[in-house]
Scaffold this motif. Structure first.
Motif, PDB file in Angstrom:
ATOM      1  N   TYR A 262       0.836  -1.215   0.000  1.00 42.77           N
ATOM      2  CA  TYR A 262       0.000   0.000   0.000  1.00 42.77           C
ATOM      3  C   TYR A 262       0.867   1.260   0.000  1.00 42.77           C
ATOM      4  CZ  TYR A 262      -2.708   3.764   2.170  1.00 42.77           C
ATOM      5  OH  TYR A 262      -3.278   4.982   2.476  1.00 42.77           O
ATOM      6  N   LEU A 263       1.902   1.256   0.831  1.00 40.18           N
ATOM      7  CA  LEU A 263       2.787   2.433   0.918  1.00 40.18           C
ATOM      8  C   LEU A 263       3.570   2.632  -0.376  1.00 40.18           C
ATOM      9  CD1 LEU A 263       4.109   2.058   4.584  1.00 40.18           C
ATOM     10  CD2 LEU A 263       2.484   3.752   3.716  1.00 40.18           C
ATOM     11  N   LEU A 264       3.990   1.533  -0.994  1.00 40.75           N
ATOM     12  CA  LEU A 264       4.716   1.647  -2.275  1.00 40.75           C
ATOM     13  C   LEU A 264       3.824   2.211  -3.376  1.00 40.75           C
ATOM     14  CD1 LEU A 264       6.763  -1.688  -2.298  1.00 40.75           C
ATOM     15  CD2 LEU A 264       7.684   0.635  -2.149  1.00 40.75           C
ATOM     16  N   LEU A 265       2.593   1.716  -3.430  1.00 43.87           N
ATOM     17  CA  LEU A 265       1.646   2.201  -4.450  1.00 43.87           C
ATOM     18  C   LEU A 265       1.253   3.644  -4.187  1.00 43.87           C
ATOM     19  CD1 LEU A 265      -0.680  -0.937  -4.777  1.00 43.87           C
ATOM     20  CD2 LEU A 265       1.111  -0.164  -6.366  1.00 43.87           C
ATOM     21  N   LYS A 266       1.161   3.987  -2.921  1.00 35.30           N
ATOM     22  CA  LYS A 266       0.759   5.349  -2.556  1.00 35.30           C
ATOM     23  C   LYS A 266       1.849   6.353  -2.929  1.00 35.30           C
ATOM     24  CE  LYS A 266      -0.944   8.057   1.357  1.00 35.30           C
ATOM     25  NZ  LYS A 266      -1.246   8.053   2.805  1.00 35.30           N
TER      26      LYS A 266
END
Length: 266
Positions: A262-266
């Motif tokens: 999630y953090l990478l995509l965000k």
């Protein structure tokens, strides 16, 4: 109405995750991120109090036995009841390190470590720890807790202040490492939650801002936290009896990986 629904959902999440070794504080941060809705100190006080009530209800027979036996030992000098009094002293002893650490470190934890990245890292640690506990618990045969056990378990509870590190997971792991049966380690961990929760409640009451309290949302969250905790603690001991604690470890690792994605995509 939308705000009230969010309070209700978060109250239920708090209740469901509090007894489980998966970090309730970490899950609160995750769902606050999902809902884009930050709770305040008032909310944490009321939902934790709900979980406290539920745990006392679940352990009501054991708590009653401790109190009555300790009274008999102290007042009636019935030495056969000494173990119950010693148990209470050990709970008090294990509570001291966390009480001191919580008083001095709570603001630092809230300001520096209460974020979703920290939760992701710590949930992975919790997951690995639970897998180790699950393996070692097969060889844990003691049911008596000693002074040394109490001190070490109390110190381990300090780590549980960090969101993502399960308080019950860290305390139970020390018990299992010390060869204490998993069920007895968990029970001692829940006994530790009672004085810590009461102490936090008393200290926090002076910080409540009554002007920002959403009465309907808070009452609903309080009720759901009680119901959620009762349901969750019964589930936990059902799983423990089947020696399947490893599933909580897999769950924590899965959530941790999901957060990193999630953090990478965000």
């Amino acid at each position: 109405m939308l705000e009230i629904i969010k309070y209700l959902l978060l109250g239920l999440i708090q209740g469901l995750t509090e007894p489980l070794p998966i970090s309730s504080s970490g899950h609160m941060i995750i769902f606050e991120e999902i809902f884009s809705f930050a709770t305040d100190l008032n909310f944490k006080i009321i939902t934790n109090f709900g979980s406290l009530i539920a745990i006392c209800i679940f352990y009501r027979k054991f708590l009653k036995e401790l109190i009555i036996d300790s009274w008999s030992y102290l007042i009636k000098k019935d030495t056969t009841k000494k173990n119950s009094f010693i148990y209470i002293l050990l709970v008090a002893l294990a509570t001291i390190p966390t009480g001191i650490a919580g008083y001095f470190l709570s603001d630092i934890v809230d300001e520096k470590l209460s974020n979703i990245f920290t939760v992701a890292i710590c949930l992975s640690i919790t997951g690995i720890l639970l897998l180790i506990i699950d393996y070692l618990s097969k060889k844990a045969i003691r049911n008596q807790i000693t002074t040394a056990d109490s001190i070490l378990i109390g110190l381990s509870q300090i780590v549980g202040l960090i969101p993502g590190i399960s308080r019950s997971g860290s305390t139970t792991s020390i018990g299992v490492f010390r060869k204490i049966r998993l069920e007895d380690s968990l029970r001692f961990s829940f006994m530790l939650y009672i004085p810590i929760s009461i102490g936090s409640l008393i200290l926090s009451l002076t910080k409540i801002n009554y002007q920002t309290t959403n009465i309907v949302g808070y009452i609903g969250a309080f009720i759901l936290s009680i119901l959620g905790t009762l349901a969750s603690i019964k589930l936990l001991f059902g799983i423990v009896k089947k020696e399947n604690l490893k599933y909580f470890g897999y769950y924590c690792l899965l959530v941790s990986i999901s957060i990193f994605i999630y953090l990478l995509l965000k």
